[in-house]
Design a protein around this motif. Structure first.
Motif, PDB file in Angstrom:
ATOM      1  N   GLY A 119       8.361 -29.951  20.841  1.00  0.00           N
ATOM      2  CA  GLY A 119       6.985 -29.498  20.673  1.00  0.00           C
ATOM      3  C   GLY A 119       6.732 -28.124  21.253  1.00  0.00           C
ATOM      4  N   ALA A 120       7.572 -27.688  22.189  1.00  0.00           N
ATOM      5  CA  ALA A 120       7.423 -26.342  22.741  1.00  0.00           C
ATOM      6  C   ALA A 120       7.772 -25.319  21.655  1.00  0.00           C
ATOM      7  CB  ALA A 120       8.333 -26.156  23.956  1.00  0.00           C
ATOM      8  N   VAL A 121       7.183 -24.151  21.765  1.00  0.00           N
ATOM      9  CA  VAL A 121       7.440 -23.079  20.809  1.00  0.00           C
ATOM     10  C   VAL A 121       8.155 -21.944  21.520  1.00  0.00           C
ATOM     11  CG1 VAL A 121       6.366 -21.359  19.295  1.00  0.00           C
ATOM     12  CG2 VAL A 121       5.472 -23.695  19.370  1.00  0.00           C
ATOM     13  N   LEU A 122       9.243 -21.473  20.908  1.00  0.00           N
ATOM     14  CA  LEU A 122       9.992 -20.338  21.421  1.00  0.00           C
ATOM     15  C   LEU A 122       9.661 -19.142  20.547  1.00  0.00           C
ATOM     16  CD1 LEU A 122      13.667 -20.188  22.513  1.00  0.00           C
ATOM     17  CD2 LEU A 122      12.828 -18.533  20.856  1.00  0.00           C
ATOM     18  N   THR A 123       9.264 -18.040  21.183  1.00  0.00           N
ATOM     19  CA  THR A 123       8.894 -16.824  20.469  1.00  0.00           C
ATOM     20  C   THR A 123       9.612 -15.629  21.090  1.00  0.00           C
ATOM     21  OG1 THR A 123       6.695 -17.722  20.050  1.00  0.00           O
ATOM     22  CG2 THR A 123       6.957 -15.367  19.751  1.00  0.00           C
ATOM     23  N   ILE A 124      10.095 -14.735  20.235  1.00  0.00           N
ATOM     24  CA  ILE A 124      10.649 -13.466  20.686  1.00  0.00           C
ATOM     25  C   ILE A 124       9.776 -12.383  20.066  1.00  0.00           C
ATOM     26  CG2 ILE A 124      12.623 -11.896  20.663  1.00  0.00           C
ATOM     27  CD1 ILE A 124      14.437 -14.376  20.451  1.00  0.00           C
ATOM     28  N   SER A 125       9.177 -11.555  20.931  1.00  0.00           N
ATOM     29  CA  SER A 125       8.257 -10.533  20.441  1.00  0.00           C
ATOM     30  C   SER A 125       8.299  -9.295  21.337  1.00  0.00           C
ATOM     31  CB  SER A 125       6.833 -11.081  20.379  1.00  0.00           C
ATOM     32  OG  SER A 125       6.429 -11.544  21.660  1.00  0.00           O
ATOM     33  N   ALA A 126       7.815  -8.210  20.786  1.00  0.00           N
ATOM     34  CA  ALA A 126       7.743  -6.957  21.569  1.00  0.00           C
ATOM     35  C   ALA A 126       6.568  -6.137  21.063  1.00  0.00           C
ATOM     36  CB  ALA A 126       9.025  -6.156  21.419  1.00  0.00           C
TER      37      ALA A 126
END
Length: 126
Positions: A119-126
């Motif tokens: 249920g956790a969300v992993l995000t890669i952003s900049a």
């Protein structure tokens, strides 16, 4: 802000905690072979990956936890795009151990263990 990747964690293999203790997170897309699923966090992509890899310094968040990318191996982003697989080392390394891996800033093992759950969300952003 650019979101390079967003994925929902769907299952945590029984051996994942041992690896997280050492700061190693193995992501594999849903449908991974059983022997790989045992050591992996399975996920379902919600957005991305983008054509270009995120830069060093991009932020990786898992639920409320965040870290900075410190190194991206030459093949890592292609593996993410092709098979939904990557190894992320939360070791603060400025070079990756292998070309298919990503390094991120150090995270305390208990914090990493608490963040990795279905249920956790992993995000890669900049």
């Amino acid at each position: 802000m650019t979101t390079y990747y967003r994925t929902a964690l769907t299952a945590v293999g029984p051996d994942v905690a041992d690896l997280l203790d050492g700061g190693i997170l193995i992501l594999f897309a849903e449908g991974a072979p059983p022997e790989l699923a045992e050591v992996s966090v399975l996920h379902r992509v919600e957005q991305g990956p983008t054509a270009e890899a995120p830069p060093v310094g991009a932020t990786i968040t898992i639920g409320e936890l965040s870290a900075k990318l410190t190194a991206i191996g030459g093949y890592a982003w292609a593996k993410v795009a092709e098979i939904g697989h990557v190894v992320i080392n939360f070791d603060g390394g400025t070079e990756t151990n292998r070309p298919g891996e990503i390094s991120a800033s150090r995270v305390e093992a208990p914090d990493l263990l608490a963040a990795i759950k279905p249920g956790a969300v992993l995000t890669i952003s900049a």
